[in-house]
Design a protein around this motif. Structure first.
Motif, short mmCIF file in Angstrom:
data_model
loop_
_atom_site.label_atom_id
_atom_site.label_comp_id
_atom_site.label_asym_id
_atom_site.label_seq_id
_atom_site.Cartn_x
_atom_site.Cartn_y
_atom_site.Cartn_z
N THR A 68 0.77 -1.11 -0.02
CA THR A 68 0.01 0.17 -0.02
C THR A 68 1.10 1.08 -0.09
OG1 THR A 68 -1.70 -1.18 1.27
CG2 THR A 68 -1.95 1.12 1.23
N ALA A 69 1.88 1.21 0.76
CA ALA A 69 2.84 2.59 0.98
C ALA A 69 3.60 2.59 -0.57
CB ALA A 69 3.93 2.25 2.03
N LEU A 70 3.86 1.60 -1.12
CA LEU A 70 4.64 1.69 -2.29
C LEU A 70 3.61 2.18 -3.49
CD1 LEU A 70 6.58 -1.63 -2.59
CD2 LEU A 70 7.56 0.87 -2.68
N LEU A 71 2.55 1.75 -3.58
CA LEU A 71 1.48 2.30 -4.60
C LEU A 71 1.21 3.72 -4.22
CD1 LEU A 71 -0.43 1.47 -6.81
CD2 LEU A 71 -2.01 1.01 -5.09
N GLU A 72 0.94 4.01 -2.81
CA GLU A 72 0.91 5.54 -2.78
C GLU A 72 1.92 6.39 -3.01
OE1 GLU A 72 -0.24 6.03 1.49
OE2 GLU A 72 -1.86 4.60 1.40
N ARG A 73 3.06 5.93 -2.86
CA ARG A 73 4.20 6.79 -3.20
C ARG A 73 4.55 6.77 -4.81
NH1 ARG A 73 8.86 7.63 0.03
NH2 ARG A 73 9.42 8.97 -1.78
N PHE A 74 4.11 5.58 -5.45
CA PHE A 74 4.24 5.65 -6.96
C PHE A 74 2.94 6.65 -7.36
CE2 PHE A 74 2.95 3.94 -10.91
CZ PHE A 74 3.87 3.68 -11.46
N SER A 78 5.76 11.76 -10.57
CA SER A 78 5.26 12.42 -11.82
C SER A 78 5.26 11.22 -12.99
CB SER A 78 6.31 13.31 -12.48
OG SER A 78 7.50 12.70 -12.58
N ARG A 79 4.61 11.34 -13.88
CA ARG A 79 4.38 10.48 -15.16
C ARG A 79 5.70 9.84 -15.38
NH1 ARG A 79 1.40 6.52 -16.31
NH2 ARG A 79 1.18 5.96 -18.45
N LYS A 81 8.72 9.96 -13.94
CA LYS A 81 9.20 9.06 -12.91
C LYS A 81 8.71 7.68 -12.74
CE LYS A 81 11.42 12.70 -10.41
NZ LYS A 81 11.49 13.36 -9.03
N GLN A 82 7.18 7.93 -12.84
CA GLN A 82 6.59 6.46 -12.87
C GLN A 82 7.15 5.37 -14.10
OE1 GLN A 82 2.51 7.11 -13.21
NE2 GLN A 82 2.25 7.84 -10.99
N GLN A 83 7.24 5.79 -15.33
CA GLN A 83 7.78 5.42 -16.37
C GLN A 83 8.97 4.89 -16.19
OE1 GLN A 83 5.76 4.20 -18.97
NE2 GLN A 83 4.00 5.31 -17.88
N ALA A 84 9.89 5.54 -15.65
CA ALA A 84 11.47 5.47 -15.34
C ALA A 84 11.22 4.14 -14.55
CB ALA A 84 12.08 6.34 -15.03
N LEU A 85 10.74 4.19 -13.42
CA LEU A 85 10.51 3.26 -12.36
C LEU A 85 10.08 1.92 -12.81
CD1 LEU A 85 11.05 2.14 -9.45
CD2 LEU A 85 8.81 3.12 -8.82
N LEU A 86 9.33 1.91 -13.60
CA LEU A 86 8.71 0.89 -14.26
C LEU A 86 9.71 0.25 -15.34
CD1 LEU A 86 4.84 1.74 -15.14
CD2 LEU A 86 5.64 0.06 -13.51
N ALA A 87 10.45 0.96 -16.07
CA ALA A 87 11.40 0.47 -16.87
C ALA A 87 12.44 -0.10 -16.05
CB ALA A 87 12.00 1.83 -17.61
N LEU A 88 12.84 0.33 -14.92
CA LEU A 88 13.77 0.03 -13.93
C LEU A 88 13.23 -1.53 -13.70
CD1 LEU A 88 15.07 2.62 -11.63
CD2 LEU A 88 16.50 1.22 -13.34
N LEU A 89 12.06 -1.88 -13.59
CA LEU A 89 11.56 -3.09 -13.03
C LEU A 89 11.40 -4.14 -14.07
CD1 LEU A 89 8.67 -1.79 -10.66
CD2 LEU A 89 10.89 -2.82 -10.15
N ASP A 90 11.74 -4.02 -15.30
CA ASP A 90 11.68 -4.63 -16.40
C ASP A 90 12.72 -5.58 -16.56
OD1 ASP A 90 8.86 -4.26 -17.42
OD2 ASP A 90 9.45 -2.78 -18.79
#
Length: 90
Positions: A68-74, A78-79, A81-90
């Motif tokens: 829940t905390a991760l989702l709230e922070r995500f 900004s859009r 930064k969200q995309q950059a984080l998702l790219a790191l997880l791939d």
């Protein structure tokens, strides 16, 4: 060290990460202390200032609420930064 001082000390073996021993040696040399005295001085400083040295900007996440905390922070990111984080997880 006197016999009295020897009986009042405790031994503790510490394994340093690679390279840290050299850093401690350099710091001790700069401070004109032995490596042991340098380590003790730094530990005392750290413990004397505990917990004031901890960052207080964020409240700890209660165990079990990490998702829940991760989702709230995500969602606060900004859009881009969200995309950059998702790219790191791939």
């Amino acid at each position: 060290m006197t016999n009295n001082a020897t009986t009042r000390t405790e031994k503790f073996v510490v394994r340093f990460p690679y390279g840290m021993r050299n850093q401690v040696a350099e710091a001790a040399n700069d401070s004109h202390r032995s490596m042991n005295a340098e380590i003790i001085a730094r530990l005392e400083h750290s413990l004397d200032n505990w917990p004031q040295t901890l960052p207080h900007t964020e409240t700890p996440v209660p165990q079990g609420n990490e998702e829940t905390a991760l989702l709230e922070r995500f969602r606060q990111l900004s859009r881009s930064k969200q995309q950059a984080l998702l790219a790191l997880l791939d």
